[in-house]
Design a protein around this motif. Structure first.
Motif, PDB file in Angstrom:
ATOM      1  N   GLU A   8       0.830  -1.220   0.000  1.00 39.50           N
ATOM      2  CA  GLU A   8       0.000   0.000   0.000  1.00 39.50           C
ATOM      3  C   GLU A   8       0.858   1.261   0.000  1.00 39.50           C
ATOM      4  O   GLU A   8       0.477   2.275  -0.568  1.00 39.50           O
ATOM      5  CB  GLU A   8      -1.045   0.001   1.124  1.00 39.50           C
ATOM      6  N   LEU A  11       1.748   1.818  -3.522  1.00 40.03           N
ATOM      7  CA  LEU A  11       0.605   2.351  -4.275  1.00 40.03           C
ATOM      8  C   LEU A  11       0.408   3.840  -3.994  1.00 40.03           C
ATOM      9  O   LEU A  11       0.096   4.610  -4.902  1.00 40.03           O
ATOM     10  CB  LEU A  11      -0.670   1.573  -3.940  1.00 40.03           C
ATOM     11  N   VAL A  12       0.592   4.224  -2.735  1.00 38.28           N
ATOM     12  CA  VAL A  12       0.471   5.648  -2.404  1.00 38.28           C
ATOM     13  C   VAL A  12       1.545   6.428  -3.158  1.00 38.28           C
ATOM     14  O   VAL A  12       1.279   7.469  -3.767  1.00 38.28           O
ATOM     15  CB  VAL A  12       0.636   5.869  -0.880  1.00 38.28           C
ATOM     16  N   GLU A  47      -8.953  15.171  -3.140  1.00 40.62           N
ATOM     17  CA  GLU A  47      -9.726  14.033  -3.647  1.00 40.62           C
ATOM     18  C   GLU A  47      -8.954  12.729  -3.498  1.00 40.62           C
ATOM     19  O   GLU A  47      -9.530  11.672  -3.259  1.00 40.62           O
ATOM     20  CB  GLU A  47     -10.092  14.247  -5.124  1.00 40.62           C
ATOM     21  N   LEU A  48      -7.641  12.817  -3.654  1.00 42.21           N
ATOM     22  CA  LEU A  48      -6.821  11.614  -3.480  1.00 42.21           C
ATOM     23  C   LEU A  48      -6.703  11.214  -2.010  1.00 42.21           C
ATOM     24  O   LEU A  48      -6.271  10.113  -1.700  1.00 42.21           O
ATOM     25  CB  LEU A  48      -5.407  11.848  -4.022  1.00 42.21           C
ATOM     26  N   GLY A  49      -7.049  12.125  -1.112  1.00 39.47           N
ATOM     27  CA  GLY A  49      -6.909  11.839   0.322  1.00 39.47           C
ATOM     28  C   GLY A  49      -5.605  12.368   0.880  1.00 39.47           C
ATOM     29  O   GLY A  49      -5.220  12.042   1.995  1.00 39.47           O
ATOM     30  N   LEU A  50      -4.918  13.205   0.120  1.00 39.15           N
ATOM     31  CA  LEU A  50      -3.597  13.655   0.556  1.00 39.15           C
ATOM     32  C   LEU A  50      -3.635  14.882   1.468  1.00 39.15           C
ATOM     33  O   LEU A  50      -2.613  15.259   2.020  1.00 39.15           O
ATOM     34  CB  LEU A  50      -2.701  13.930  -0.658  1.00 39.15           C
ATOM     35  N   VAL A  53      -3.750  12.780   5.254  1.00 37.56           N
ATOM     36  CA  VAL A  53      -3.218  11.423   5.099  1.00 37.56           C
ATOM     37  C   VAL A  53      -3.389  10.602   6.383  1.00 37.56           C
ATOM     38  O   VAL A  53      -3.816   9.447   6.349  1.00 37.56           O
ATOM     39  CB  VAL A  53      -1.718  11.454   4.702  1.00 37.56           C
ATOM     40  N   GLU A  57     -10.180   7.360   8.975  1.00 32.73           N
ATOM     41  CA  GLU A  57     -11.306   7.359   8.039  1.00 32.73           C
ATOM     42  C   GLU A  57     -12.584   7.912   8.678  1.00 32.73           C
ATOM     43  O   GLU A  57     -13.380   8.562   8.015  1.00 32.73           O
ATOM     44  CB  GLU A  57     -11.538   5.944   7.502  1.00 32.73           C
ATOM     45  N   ALA A  62      -7.648   9.708   5.194  1.00 35.04           N
ATOM     46  CA  ALA A  62      -7.231   8.506   4.491  1.00 35.04           C
ATOM     47  C   ALA A  62      -6.885   7.376   5.450  1.00 35.04           C
ATOM     48  O   ALA A  62      -6.807   6.217   5.053  1.00 35.04           O
ATOM     49  CB  ALA A  62      -6.031   8.805   3.594  1.00 35.04           C
ATOM     50  N   GLY A  63      -6.653   7.720   6.710  1.00 34.04           N
ATOM     51  CA  GLY A  63      -6.364   6.677   7.694  1.00 34.04           C
ATOM     52  C   GLY A  63      -5.039   5.981   7.462  1.00 34.04           C
ATOM     53  O   GLY A  63      -4.872   4.820   7.794  1.00 34.04           O
ATOM     54  N   MET A  64      -4.096   6.715   6.891  1.00 33.92           N
ATOM     55  CA  MET A  64      -2.790   6.088   6.667  1.00 33.92           C
ATOM     56  C   MET A  64      -1.770   6.662   7.640  1.00 33.92           C
ATOM     57  O   MET A  64      -2.141   7.267   8.636  1.00 33.92           O
ATOM     58  CB  MET A  64      -2.385   6.264   5.208  1.00 33.92           C
TER      59      MET A  64
ATOM     60  N   GLU B  69       0.539  -6.291  -7.418  1.00 42.19           N
ATOM     61  CA  GLU B  69       0.412  -4.858  -7.192  1.00 42.19           C
ATOM     62  C   GLU B  69      -0.414  -4.174  -8.282  1.00 42.19           C
ATOM     63  O   GLU B  69      -1.119  -3.211  -8.000  1.00 42.19           O
ATOM     64  CB  GLU B  69       1.809  -4.257  -7.133  1.00 42.19           C
ATOM     65  N   ARG B  72      -3.816  -4.760  -7.329  1.00 39.70           N
ATOM     66  CA  ARG B  72      -4.171  -3.939  -6.166  1.00 39.70           C
ATOM     67  C   ARG B  72      -4.465  -2.505  -6.635  1.00 39.70           C
ATOM     68  O   ARG B  72      -5.350  -1.845  -6.113  1.00 39.70           O
ATOM     69  CB  ARG B  72      -3.007  -3.973  -5.166  1.00 39.70           C
ATOM     70  N   THR B  73      -3.724  -2.050  -7.606  1.00 38.19           N
ATOM     71  CA  THR B  73      -3.987  -0.709  -8.141  1.00 38.19           C
ATOM     72  C   THR B  73      -5.399  -0.645  -8.725  1.00 38.19           C
ATOM     73  O   THR B  73      -6.147   0.304  -8.483  1.00 38.19           O
ATOM     74  CB  THR B  73      -2.964  -0.350  -9.244  1.00 38.19           C
ATOM     75  N   PRO B 187      -6.086   6.083  -8.193  1.00 36.55           N
ATOM     76  CA  PRO B 187      -6.466   5.371  -6.971  1.00 36.55           C
ATOM     77  C   PRO B 187      -6.318   6.353  -5.802  1.00 36.55           C
ATOM     78  O   PRO B 187      -5.294   7.015  -5.695  1.00 36.55           O
ATOM     79  CB  PRO B 187      -5.420   4.259  -6.852  1.00 36.55           C
ATOM     80  N   THR B 188      -7.331   6.480  -4.980  1.00 33.01           N
ATOM     81  CA  THR B 188      -7.222   7.400  -3.842  1.00 33.01           C
ATOM     82  C   THR B 188      -6.633   6.659  -2.646  1.00 33.01           C
ATOM     83  O   THR B 188      -6.625   5.427  -2.615  1.00 33.01           O
ATOM     84  CB  THR B 188      -8.598   7.932  -3.444  1.00 33.01           C
ATOM     85  N   LEU B 189      -6.179   7.419  -1.657  1.00 35.93           N
ATOM     86  CA  LEU B 189      -5.638   6.772  -0.468  1.00 35.93           C
ATOM     87  C   LEU B 189      -6.703   5.933   0.247  1.00 35.93           C
ATOM     88  O   LEU B 189      -6.431   4.787   0.612  1.00 35.93           O
ATOM     89  CB  LEU B 189      -5.000   7.805   0.475  1.00 35.93           C
ATOM     90  N   PRO B 190      -7.922   6.451   0.436  1.00 35.10           N
ATOM     91  CA  PRO B 190      -8.946   5.579   1.028  1.00 35.10           C
ATOM     92  C   PRO B 190      -9.211   4.350   0.152  1.00 35.10           C
ATOM     93  O   PRO B 190      -9.442   3.259   0.668  1.00 35.10           O
ATOM     94  CB  PRO B 190     -10.186   6.477   1.098  1.00 35.10           C
ATOM     95  N   ILE B 192      -7.003   2.837  -1.645  1.00 37.37           N
ATOM     96  CA  ILE B 192      -5.875   1.932  -1.420  1.00 37.37           C
ATOM     97  C   ILE B 192      -6.085   1.153  -0.128  1.00 37.37           C
ATOM     98  O   ILE B 192      -5.842  -0.053  -0.063  1.00 37.37           O
ATOM     99  CB  ILE B 192      -4.540   2.730  -1.381  1.00 37.37           C
ATOM    100  N   MET B 193      -6.584   1.852   0.906  1.00 38.41           N
ATOM    101  CA  MET B 193      -6.848   1.169   2.176  1.00 38.41           C
ATOM    102  C   MET B 193      -7.919   0.102   1.998  1.00 38.41           C
ATOM    103  O   MET B 193      -7.837  -0.982   2.564  1.00 38.41           O
ATOM    104  CB  MET B 193      -7.293   2.186   3.246  1.00 38.41           C
ATOM    105  N   LYS B 196      -6.580  -2.866   0.163  1.00 40.44           N
ATOM    106  CA  LYS B 196      -5.700  -3.673   1.007  1.00 40.44           C
ATOM    107  C   LYS B 196      -6.493  -4.779   1.713  1.00 40.44           C
ATOM    108  O   LYS B 196      -5.987  -5.866   1.953  1.00 40.44           O
ATOM    109  CB  LYS B 196      -5.085  -2.731   2.050  1.00 40.44           C
TER     110      LYS B 196
END
Lengths: 379, 262, 328
Positions: A8, A11-12, A47-50, A53, A57, A62-64, B69, B72-73, B187-190, B192-193, B196
C-alpha cells in the motif's frame, strides 16, 4: 531488516507520483512565475486523500501513516515545492495537533473539512520577535466569560491567505517562557482575526506567507487546543511530525534537481561529447544521488518511528537537517551543471535553488536542529 | 453488467529501459513496475459501465508474484474483485498461451463484457485481446475510443485509417481500448486502504485445467531470442542554403525521398 | 509444411495500397529464399482489377475471394475466410499489413489456426533455417528479435514504410485463382465509417509533427506552421518557451514536461534544442531542423539541418510541398 515498502505504501507513492507528474509538474513553473495559489491542484490532492493522510477514516481522512505521508510529500515536492508546503502545513501542522490534542467535538468539526480540502489550515507560532526562540512569544490570551480573547501579531504564516483554520499559540499564564503558552483553534470567521501583509519572498512563490493579526480576537472557550498552559508541548510534538514532512519535501526538491541534472548532462554536449562523460559532472551527480538516498532513509526512519508511537525528536531533526542541506546542495550543484542555463528561468533548476533554501529555515533552522540533536546526546 | 478486465504489470517506460549486456532481456534492477497505462483506461471504462448499468468489475492478471500490485492498483481504483494467475510453468509462454490462460480464467467468472488495453507498453504486441476473443468464441472490436451499451448491444467506435468506424456488437464481447476512450481516475488513499482489505484470488494452471505443455514455453510458437538498444541516430547533415527557396527545396526533397511522407 | 509466402492485400477502389506493395517487395525476397511462391490474397467485394494488378507487382499467384460479406472489413468474416484457406493450403509465412484491420484480424487468425504471430514487424529474415523478426518494444527503447518456432504457418504483422515497395511491371501476370467461400453473416454490424474531420491531428499519433520554438517570436507566427502542417497532414507542437510565453496552449508542449512524440518526421522550427525538448522528440525517425543559429544544439540530432531564416523558408517550404503533392 527490510527496506522494501509495503504494497500500500508503494501504491500511495505511485498514485502521488502519477498525480504530481501529470497534474502538477506541467504547471509548476507557471505557478511560480505567477505567484498563484494552486487551488485546483489542492482540490485534486484532497480528492486523493492527501490533505488528511493520517486523519482516520472516521474523520474523513485517508487513515494512513507517516510513511505514506512522506512518500507522497516527496513526490509532490519533486514536482512543486510550493504545493508540498501547502500539503505539509495542512497535514502536519493543523490536522496532526487537532488529531492528537483535540477534543472529540473539535475533531468532528475540523478534521472532515480539512481532510476533504474544503478548507485548509495554517499554523501561527512565529512572531516578529520570537522565531527560533518560540517560547518568547508575546501574543496573549485571556479568558473573558465564554470566550478567549487573543491579541498579538504572527508572521511567516504559510497558507494564511487561503486558510479557514488557524492554529494559534498565545500566552495565557503570567509565567515567562514555555510554560504559560496555550494553543487555540481559530476560525477565519471569528471576530478580530485578519490576514495582514503577504510577504514577497525568494521561493515557494505559489504558496502564501503572511502576517496574521489578532486584535481582540474572540474565540469560543471550547476552542482551546489541549490543556491550558500545555501549548508549547503541543507545538513541539507537532513540529516533530512537521519536520519529517519538511525533510520529505527537501528530498523531493533534491530529487528534482538530480533528475533534471541527469537528463541535461546526457543531452548537453560540449567539447564534442555529452557533459555526462566528464568526471567533474559525474562526481557531482554521484554526490547528489548519495546524499539524497541518505536523506530519504533518515526521513523514512523518522516517519516509521513516529508511526510506531516512539519518540523521534532527534531523528526528525536529523532527517530535517540532513535533507534540507541536501536539497540546498543538490539545487546548487544542479544550477552549476546547467551552467548559464541554470541561471535563467527557462529551466527549473533555479526554482529548485530558490525553493530549497527555505527548508533550511522553516520549522526550525539548521542551527536549531543541531541544537535539538546535540541536546538529545548531551542532556 | 459484469465486466472482466484483463490487466498487465509493466515497467514504467517513462524511466530509462536498458538492455542487459548479454542481450537476453532488459535490466530489471531498479525498474518501477506499474499497471499498464492502457489497462488503466480499461479499468476506468469498466468502472464507468458499472456506475451506469450496475454489476461488478473483476480484474484478471497473468503474471509473476509482483504483478499482484497491478491488481491492487485496479482494486484501489474501485474494481470489486481480482484474480491472479501465476504459475512458474508460464515462463516463456507466448501471447497466445497467455490469452488461452485468460480465456480459461474468464470462463470461471461471470461476465457480460471483457475489456483489455489496446497494448501493453512493454512488448507493445496487441495480440492478447483478439486472441482471447477467439478462445472465448466472442465477437471483438480492437482499439475502441468509445463504448455505449444498451439492451445487450454495445455501440463502439474505433479509429481506422482516415476515419472512425461505428460498430454494433452484441454482448458478451471482447474490446481492447485506446487511451482516448477516457481519463482514468487515480487510486485514492482511502481506495488503497479498501483495496488492502480485499482478497486477491490466486490460481495456478492446474486450477484452470490446463497443462504446461498447452500454454507454457513448450507451446510457444514464437520466442524472443535477443534484445538490442535501438540503433543510434546517424549524424545528419547541416546545410546553409544560398536562398530560402533552396532551403525549402532541400527539405521538401528530403520529405519526399528520404522520409517518404509526401 | 508449405513454403509459400502470402501477402494479405490492403486495397481500396480496386487498387493495392502502398503497404501492400511493400509487403510484396519483401515477400518476393523471402519467397525466393525459401523456394516458395509469392501469393497475394485479396478479400473484398468487388475486387475489380486488383488480382491482375497484384500480379503486375510480382505475385506469382493470387487468391481472389469475393463475397458480399467481405465488402468492408469484419473480424469474423475475415478470420473465417483466411483461417479456412490457411488451413487448407498451409503457407509458410502470412504477411499482414499493420493497418487497423490487420492488427484486429491477425492475432485472432493466429489463435484460430495455431500460428505464431509477431506484430509491429520492422525486419524479417531467415537465419539457420528459421524465420526471424525484429520489432520495437518498450515504446521504441528496445528492439526485440523474435524467432518463429516450427515450420509455420507464421504470421507477421508488418509496419508500413519499413520495406521498399515492389516495382510494377506491366504484362507480368499471376495465376489468379478464384476461391469460393461460405461466409456467415457477421454478428458485428458496421453502422458507418465517418471520415475524420481534419481538426487538429493528435500530436502523439501524427506521422509528421511541425513544432515551433522561441524563434517564432510571437503567437501570430504559429500560423506559418499551421499552413505547413495543413499541407503535410501534420500535427503542430511547440517547445516550452512558446507555452511559457502563452503563445500556444499547454497541450502543444513537447518535451520533458510535455508530450513525448515519435513521428516519422519531426520538423523543428526555431527550436534551439534544449535537452528538455530533445527528451520529448528524439525518438522521431527523422528530424528536420530550421534555425538561424548554426550552433544550435538541435542540429546535432537533426537528420537534415537548414541554417536560415524560418520566416522566409517555411512559407516557401509550404509552397514546395503543395507543388509536389499536386504532381502526385
Amino acid at each position: 531488516m527490510d527496506f522494501a515498502l509495503s504494497e500500500e505504501h508503494r501504491l500511495v507513492q505511485q498514485t502521488a507520483r502519477d498525480f504530481a507528474t501529470r497534474e502538477i509538474l506541467p504547471v509548476a513553473s507557471r505557478l511560480d512565475a505567477e505567484h498563484r495559489f494552486p487551488a485546483e491542484i489542492v482540490r485534486g490532492l484532497a480528492e486523493l486523500g492527501l490533505m488528511g493522510v493520517m486523519v482516520p477514516e472516521e474523520y474523513g481522512g485517508a487513515g494512513m501513516d507517516n510513511v505514506a505521508y512522506v512518500l507522497a510529500m516527496e513526490e509532490v515536492a519533486r514536482a512543486c515545492a510550493s504545493t508540498a508546503a501547502i500539503l505539509s502545513v495542512n497535514n502536519s501542522l493543523v490536522c496532526d495537533p487537532i488529531l492528537r490534542y483535540g477534543t472529540e467535538p473539535q475533531k468532528r468539526r475540523y478534521l472532515p473539512v480539512l481532510a476533504s480540502g474544503r478548507e485548509i489550515g495554517c499554523y501561527c507560532l512565529t512572531e516578529p520577535q520570537a522565531g527560533s526562540d518560540a517560547a518568547s512569544l508575546q501574543t496573549t490570551g485571556r479568558l473573558d466569560g465564554d470566550s478567549w480573547v487573543l491579541n498579538g501579531t504572527k508572521v511567516f504564516v504559510t497558507n494564511a491567505r487561503e486558510a479557514w483554520v488557524f492554529i494559534v499559540y498565545a500566552r495565557t499564564e503570567p509565567e515567562p517562557g514555555a510554560r504559560g503558552i496555550s494553543a487555540f483553534i481559530v476560525e477565519r470567521d471569528h471576530p478580530g482575526i485578519s490576514v495582514g501583509k503577504v510577504e514577497r519572498k525568494m521561493g515557494l512563490l505559489a504558496s502564501s506567507t503572511c502576517e496574521v493579526l489578532l486584535q481582540d480576537c474572540r474565540v469560543p472557550r471550547d476552542n482551546l487546543l489541549g490543556a491550558p498552559g500545555e501549548g508549547f508541548k503541543v507545538a513541539l510534538s507537532t513540529l516533530d511530525g512537521g519536520r519529517i514532512g519538511i525533510a520529505a519535501q527537501a528530498v523531493g526538491i533534491a530529487r528534482a534537481a538530480l533528475e533534471e541534472s541527469v537528463a541535461y548532462a546526457r543531452e548537453r554536449r560540449q567539447f564534442g561529447r555529452p557533459i555526462a562523460e566528464f568526471q567533474a559532472i559525474q562526481w557531482k551527480i554521484a554526490d547528489m544521488a548519495t546524499r539524497i538516498d541518505a536523506a530519504r532513509l533518515l526521513t523514512l526512519r523518522a516517519a516509521w518511528l513516529r508511526d510506531q508511537g516512539k519518540r523521534c525528536t532527534a531523528e526528525a531533526s536529523m532527517a530535517k537537517l540532513f535533507a534540507s542541506e541536501t536539497a540546498m546542495f543538490a539545487a546548487h550543484q544542479g544550477v552549476q551543471i546547467f551552467g548559464g542555463y541554470g541561471y535563467i528561468k527557462d529551466y527549473p533548476v533555479e526554482r529548485y535553488f530558490r525553493d530549497a533554501k527555505i527548508t533550511e529555515i522553516y520549522e526550525g533552522t539548521s542551527e536549531i536542529q543541531r541544537l535539538v540533536i546535540a541536546r538529545n546526546l548531551l542532556a | 453488467m459484469d465486466v472482466v478486465v484483463c490487466v498487465k504489470q509493466v515497467p514504467d517506460t517513462e524511466q530509462p529501459i536498458r538492455v542487459r549486456p548479454d542481450g537476453g532481456g532488459v535490466e530489471e534492477q531498479g525498474l518501477n513496475w506499474i499497471l499498464n497505462y492502457y489497462d488503466e483506461h480499461a479499468v476506468e471504462e469498466a468502472l464507468r459501465v458499472r456506475e451506469k448499468h450496475g454489476g461488478t468489475v473483476t480484474v484478471v492478471c497473468v503474471g509473476p508474484a509482483r504483478a499482484t500490485e497491478a491488481l491492487r492498483t485496479a482494486l484501489a481504483m474501485g474494481a470489486d474483485e481480482a484474480v491472479h494467475v501465476q504459475d512458474p510453468a508460464l515462463d516463456g509462454a507466448d501471447h497466445l498461451g497467455v490469452a488461452r490462460v485468460l480465456a480459461e480464467t474468464i470462463r470461471q467468472l461471470r461476465y457480460d463484457l471483457v475489456l483489455c488495453g489496446r497494448l501493453a507498453t512493454d512488448d507493445n504486441a496487441s495480440v492478447v485481446g483478439p486472441a482471447l476473443a477467439e478462445y472465448l468464441g466472442l465477437p471483438q472490436a480492437t482499439a475502441i475510443s468509445r463504448l455505449d451499451i444498451s439492451d445487450g448491444v454495445a455501440a463502439v467506435e474505433r479509429e481506422v485509417e482516415g476515419g472512425v468506424e461505428v460498430l454494433q456488437v452484441p454482448l458478451p464481447a471482447v474490446f481492447t481500448v485506446e487511451r482516448t476512450i477516457n481519463e482514468p481516475r487515480y487510486p485514492t488513499l482511502p481506495g488503497i486502504m479498501k483495496a488492502k482489505r480485499k482478497e486477491i484470488r490466486t490460481l495456478g494452471l492446474r486450477d484452470l485445467g490446463l497443462e504446461p505443455g498447452q500454454v507454457g514455453a513448450e507451446a510457444a510458437r514464437v520466442r524472443y531470442s535477443r534484445f538490442d538498444p535501438p540503433p543510434r541516430r546517424e549524424a545528419g547533415r547541416v546545410v546553409t542554403p544560398d536562398s530560402p527557396e533552396e532551403g525549402a527545396r532541400l527539405i521538401a526533397q528530403f520529405l519526399q525521398e528520404t522520409a517518404k511522407v509526401l | 509444411m508449405g513454403s509459400d509466402v502470402w501477402v494479405i492485400a490492403d486495397h481500396a477502389g480496386g487498387s493495392p495500397r502502398r503497404i501492400t506493395l511493400e509487403l510484396l517487395g519483401k515477400g518476393r525476397e523471402l519467397a525466393d529464399a525459401r523456394g516458395g511462391r509469392l501469393v497475394a490474397v485479396a478479400l473484398g467485394h468487388p475486387l475489380d482489377g486488383l488480382p491482375r494488378t497484384l500480379g503486375e507487382y510480382g505475385a506469382d499467384a493470387v487468391l481472389s475471394v469475393e463475397h458480399p460479406h467481405l465488402r468492408s472489413y469484419s473480424t469474423e468474416a475475415y478470420t473465417e475466410v483466411l483461417s479456412g484457406i490457411v488451413r487448407q493450403r498451409a503457407p509458410w509465412l502470412v504477411m499482414v499489413p499493420s493497418t487497423a484491420w490487420g492488427r484486429d484480424c491477425a492475432p485472432r487468425l493466429a489463435a484460430r489456426v495455431g500460428a505464431g504471430v509477431v506484430t509491429d514487424v520492422e525486419a524479417l529474415w531467415v537465419q539457420d533455417g528459421r524465420l526471424q523478426a525484429r520489432r520495437p518494444m518498450y515504446t521504441r527503447k528496445v528492439m526485440g528479435t523474435v524467432e518463429y518456432v516450427g515450420d509455420g504457418p507464421h504470421l507477421a504483422v508488418v509496419l508500413p514504410k519499413v520495406f521498399a515497395p515492389a516495382e510494377r511491371r506491366e504484362g507480368r501476370t499471376a495465376d489468379v485463382e478464384v476461391v469460393a467461400v461460405q461466409v456467415p453473416e457477421p454478428r458485428t454490424r458496421l453502422v458507418e465509417t465517418r471520415s475524420l474531420q481534419r481538426e487538429r491531428v493528435s500530436l502523439t499519433e501524427a506521422e509528421v509533427v511541425v513544432s515551433g520554438g522561441r524563434g517564432l517570436r510571437g503567437p501570430e507566427n504559429f500560423a506559418l506552421l499551421d499552413a505547413l502542417a495543413a499541407e503535410l497532414g501534420a500535427a503542430v507542437g511547440s517547445s516550452r518557451p512558446p507555452v511559457d510565453s502563452g503563445w500556444v496552449p499547454h497541450d502543444y508542449e513537447i518535451g520533458q514536461t510535455g508530450k513525448t512524440v515519435s513521428p516519422t518526421v519531426y520538423i523543428a522550427v526555431g527550436i534551439s534544442g534544449a535537452p528538455q525538448h530533445l527528451a520529448g522528440m528524439s525518438g522521431s525517425k527523422y528530424i528536420v531542423a530550421i534555425n538561424k543559429d548554426p550552433n544550435a544544439p538541435i542540429f546535432q540530432v537533426a537528420s537534415l539541418g537548414v541554417v536560415g531564416d524560418l520566416f522566409q523558408i517555411v512559407p516557401k517550404l509550404t509552397e514546395e510541398v503543395r507543388r509536389l503533392k499536386a504532381q502526385g
